[in-house]
Write an enzyme that holds these catalytic residues in place. Structure first.
Site, PDB file in Angstrom:
ATOM      1  CD  GLN A 142      -8.331  24.032   0.768  1.00  0.00           C
ATOM      2  OE1 GLN A 142      -9.219  24.124   1.617  1.00  0.00           O
ATOM      3  NE2 GLN A 142      -7.720  22.882   0.513  1.00  0.00           N
TER       4      GLN A 142
ATOM      5  CG  ASP B 242      -5.697  23.179   8.057  1.00  0.00           C
ATOM      6  OD1 ASP B 242      -6.464  22.200   8.168  1.00  0.00           O
ATOM      7  OD2 ASP B 242      -5.334  23.648   6.969  1.00  0.00           O
TER       8      ASP B 242
ATOM      9  CE  LYS C  44     -11.355  22.098   4.146  1.00  0.00           C
ATOM     10  NZ  LYS C  44     -10.007  22.465   3.694  1.00  0.00           N
TER      11      LYS C  44
END
Lengths: 294, 294
Positions: free
Chosen positions: B98, B121, B54
């Site tokens: 994460q 997200d 990422k």
């Protein structure tokens, strides 16, 4: 085959009695009186009927009931200020702003302003999101009623093939989430779906929520399926009277289905009863009490 | 029939190039540099690989990239404080924590703490709720990638019969919403569904997201259907090497399907590219700019 008629009136009445029992219990054991505030803007006759019914039924269940009526031309800021006041009011555990609101008011902004913990209509994005995520949430009342009616026929919906026809925010979409929570396999169909008849004819559970009168016909239904009709369509007859008709062609479908809800007397009866359930649950959650037995 | 192989690698690379082009444009025209903050707790090797990817890809797209690594035993309060700081940081437009987080940390509380406007997200209940309600929202990246791959085969998904196998919050549930937004008819199936094979064999679009290797076989697929494989299952071979396998038995399904994504090289390629799309969109929305052209 002649379908069992699912008696929404009786089931709703039993549900209200159970809510009233729980209200008596939390009052006695915890000095908690669940309170519902209903806000009506303007004087739409149908909305007035609904609001009166909510007011009456919450009082009958032993709850505190607060009715706020604002003029049609109320400023959005004033409506928002009322919502903020209700959010802070410790006597109020449920806030319901009767929809539709006048076009001058941003409905989304008003719904977003309601404290999600008091959002007994289950429309706040936070509740919709929690429901979509499979978390505990205040769910919209009509889909909740559909589930209760279905479970009056089938103790468990697990593994059953369900179809929801219609994808509104108020009914279709949250109903999909509630059916998933019951471990049903769910198909969501809508105006753009191809071959709706055949999709429907495969299902064990059919939920019609499109708002088109008598759209679902006998050949849409698998013999023995359970049919829940969410539609409430007003028909004017030649004599000037109004008659309510569902989204399902009742007489012919009842000859094929295993169980079916009538209109009126089916889903419509459940909505206010489920609003009382949500208000009770919200009150217990806000007070830090365990989830009530209803 | 031999299926067309959907080239996730190429499609992701083209998508990243389009994002990079838009980043160049907003930098030049609006002095806006989209910024992505990634928070990693602990040192799970798979998570480290994802975070590195990422970081690298956001930099290659011309974005600012901020990497925060906290120890495995970080206090939840410290993690929440970091999220609050990133919420307020004007250089940060996207925040990604994460997952999975260590068991000592309440994942839901952390996700809820992220500003929904920066929730790239798409996991905050407010975004899940907006998506479930059919409103504009930041959508989870993997389902977004599935839609883009499907539309590389079919210009429109309208009226197509789709089945989503698996109902996770990360993939299955939001994918249903995105497919509804495309006007597909959607069935959501899962471990409790009966006769999954036949449900699947009716569909024009099959999305496998269960995490069970090669569960979807040739006889689950209607000839010519499009198959999108979200599964990433790690298999250890006899020689000690690890091989990635999807939820679809690729070789036999490819002989029946019209189009299919490989694993690796399919959906997995799209996830980070879609994260860049979300970060760009979030940056433009926060800056009050129109939705970018990607």
């Amino acid at each position: 085959m002649t379908a069992q008629i699912i008696d929404g009136k009786r089931i709703a009445s039993e549900l209200r009695a159970r809510v009233a029992g729980e209200v008596t219990r939390v009052k006695r054991d915890h000095e908690l009186t669940p309170g519902l505030a209903v806000v009506l803007v303007g004087h739409d006759p149908a909305s007035q009927v609904y609001v009166r019914s909510k007011h009456k039924q919450s009082q009958e269940a032993g709850m505190a009931s607060f009715e706020h009526v604002l003029p049609e031309n109320v400023a959005e800021a004033d409506l928002l200020a009322l919502v903020t006041r209700l959010n802070r009011d410790p006597l109020v555990h449920g806030i319901l702003v009767q929809l539709p609101l006048p076009k001058t008011i941003n409905t989304e902004a008003v719904i977003n302003a309601i404290d999600p913990a008091k959002d007994v209509d289950g429309l706040h994005p936070s509740n919709a999101g929690r429901l979509a995520g499979g978390f505990a949430a205040l769910s919209p009342c009509t889909p909740l009623g559909c589930i209760i009616l279905s479970k009056s026929v089938h103790a468990s919906l697990e593994g059953m093939n369900a179809i929801v026809i219609g994808r509104s925010n108020l009914v279709g979409r949250p109903l999909v989430q509630l059916l998933l929570n019951e471990n049903a396999t769910v198909t969501i169909a809508h105006s753009r779906s191809r071959d709706l008849k055949h999709l429907s004819a495969r299902a064990d559970l059919v939920y019609a929520a499109v708002g088109r009168r008598e759209m679902v016909r006998a050949d849409w239904i698998k013999p023995g399926a359970t049919v829940i009709d969410v539609g409430i369509n007003r028909l004017s007859s030649a004599d000037g009277k109004t008659r309510l008709v569902g989204d399902v062609a009742f007489a012919e479908v009842a000859a094929v289905a295993g169980a079916i809800t009538p209109v009126p007397g089916g889903v419509g009866q459940m909505t206010v009863a489920c609003l009382l359930v949500n208000t009770l649950r919200a009150a217990c959650a806000i007070a830090g009490l365990p989830k009530p037995g209803v």
